[in-house]
Design an enzyme around this catalytic site. Structure first.
Site, short mmCIF file in Angstrom:
data_model
loop_
_atom_site.label_atom_id
_atom_site.label_comp_id
_atom_site.label_asym_id
_atom_site.label_seq_id
_atom_site.Cartn_x
_atom_site.Cartn_y
_atom_site.Cartn_z
N LYS A 1 -19.06 -23.29 -71.85
CA LYS A 1 -20.47 -22.93 -71.70
C LYS A 1 -21.42 -24.08 -72.03
CE LYS A 1 -20.39 -18.39 -70.75
NZ LYS A 1 -21.13 -17.74 -69.65
N SER B 1 -10.59 -21.41 -71.08
CA SER B 1 -12.05 -21.55 -71.13
C SER B 1 -12.66 -21.63 -72.52
CB SER B 1 -12.70 -20.40 -70.35
OG SER B 1 -12.20 -19.15 -70.83
#
Length: 322
Positions: free
Chosen positions: A56, A305
């Protein structure tokens, strides 16, 4: 026929120039154990080793770099985007308020507070928390940076696609954890612009996958958020979604939904290989272990991720298998 991407390769290349000094180039590692199961080479893109522990940071950094003069920045988040936005805002001396639901784990709230941002708890869903972020934008002059449905966020996440093809130029398939779609939209836009034949597979959970339900309906829909091991994949996509829904619809080649047991299997397998990741990052490995994702057509890249799982919960999941 694939529609023209709403975020282009030029946008992603510009984002790369903008953020290259603020984000890490994360490692790519071969996985002999998963390669044997998948029937071909499997590579792990270790994005969980990014600063703030998740992908992110790419999108948040790109978006914050473009906000101009504002009272602060705000968003609604299941945790990782909020932490990334807090980090990017602090680097530029900008106040940040991160709005989150009661379902967000405490470790993610603590990590945001440690970065000097306010973690504001609103309601029982990301959609409810988002209403408070909208109010801060409307009433207090904050710049609203959504976790996924924003062109600068998508372009920032797309830089991961450029890295993947630089590290594994002959990749045949990229498997991507799927929630609101910012990561998949960005990576797919970059990868398919450079390699139109590359296959993009989204992986999510069976419990409360909003993008999957929206794709089935043909338009964005609301769903009830449910507790899941892949908590970072929770939350709605927004009924007024402008970008990620059509981009995921047009650029994704396949979608796999996993049970909670399959996600846990992926998490445990990765831990045995030395990768301590959160449930959302383990879904791609879980899909390989379930036999539903293979590498028969060429190298398969799995995006790991994020790593932001509560240590006690991680230990408990590992213990369940012993």
């Amino acid at each position: 026929m694939v529609a023209t991407a709403m975020v282009t390769l030029d946008d992603i290349m510009a984002a790369l120039d903008r953020i290259r000094d603020d984000v890490r180039v994360t490692p790519m590692q071969a996985s002999p154990s998963l390669s044997q199961i998948a029937g071909g080479p499997v590579w792990l893109k270790c994005e969980y080793r990014q600063t703030t522990g998740a992908f992110k940071l790419r999108g948040a950094t790109n978006a914050v770099a473009r906000v101009g003069k504002v009272a602060g920045v705000t968003t609604a988040s299941t945790g990782n985007h909020g932490r990334a936005l807090a980090h990017a805002a602090r680097a530029r001396g900008i106040p940040a308020i991160i709005c989150m639901s009661r379902l967000v784990p405490q470790n993610k709230l603590d990590a945001i507070a440690e970065l000097g941002a306010e973690a504001r708890i609103i309601g029982d869903s990301q959609d409810e928390a988002f209403l408070e972020a909208i109010r801060l934008q409307r009433d207090e002059g904050f710049a609203l940076i959504p976790p996924f449905d924003h062109p600068d966020v998508i372009a920032g996440q797309g830089t991961l696609g450029l890295e993947i093809l630089d590290q594994v130029p002959d990749a045949a398939t990229i498997a991507i954890p799927l929630s609101g779609g910012g990561l998949l939209a960005g990576v797919a836009a970059a990868a398919k612009a450079l390699r139109p034949d590359i296959r993009i597979v989204g992986i999510s959970m069976q419990r409360g996958a909003a993008m999957a339900a929206s794709l089935d309906a043909g338009h964005p829909v609301e769903i009830r958020e449910l507790e899941t091991l892949a908590d970072s994949l929770g939350g709605g996509i927004g009924l007024k979604n402008r970008l990620t829904f059509p981009m995921v619809r047009d650029l994704m080649d396949d979608l796999i939904l996993l049970s909670e047991d399959q996600i846990a299997d992926g998490l445990r397998h990765l831990a045995q290989d030395g990768h301590r990741v959160e449930g959302a990052a383990a879904v791609c490995a879980g899909a390989v272990l379930s036999g539903r994702l293979r590498a028969d057509d060429g190298p398969l890249v799995l995006i790991l991720s994020g790593e932001n799982i509560d240590p006690a919960r991680h230990a408990a999941i590992l213990q369940e298998a012993s």
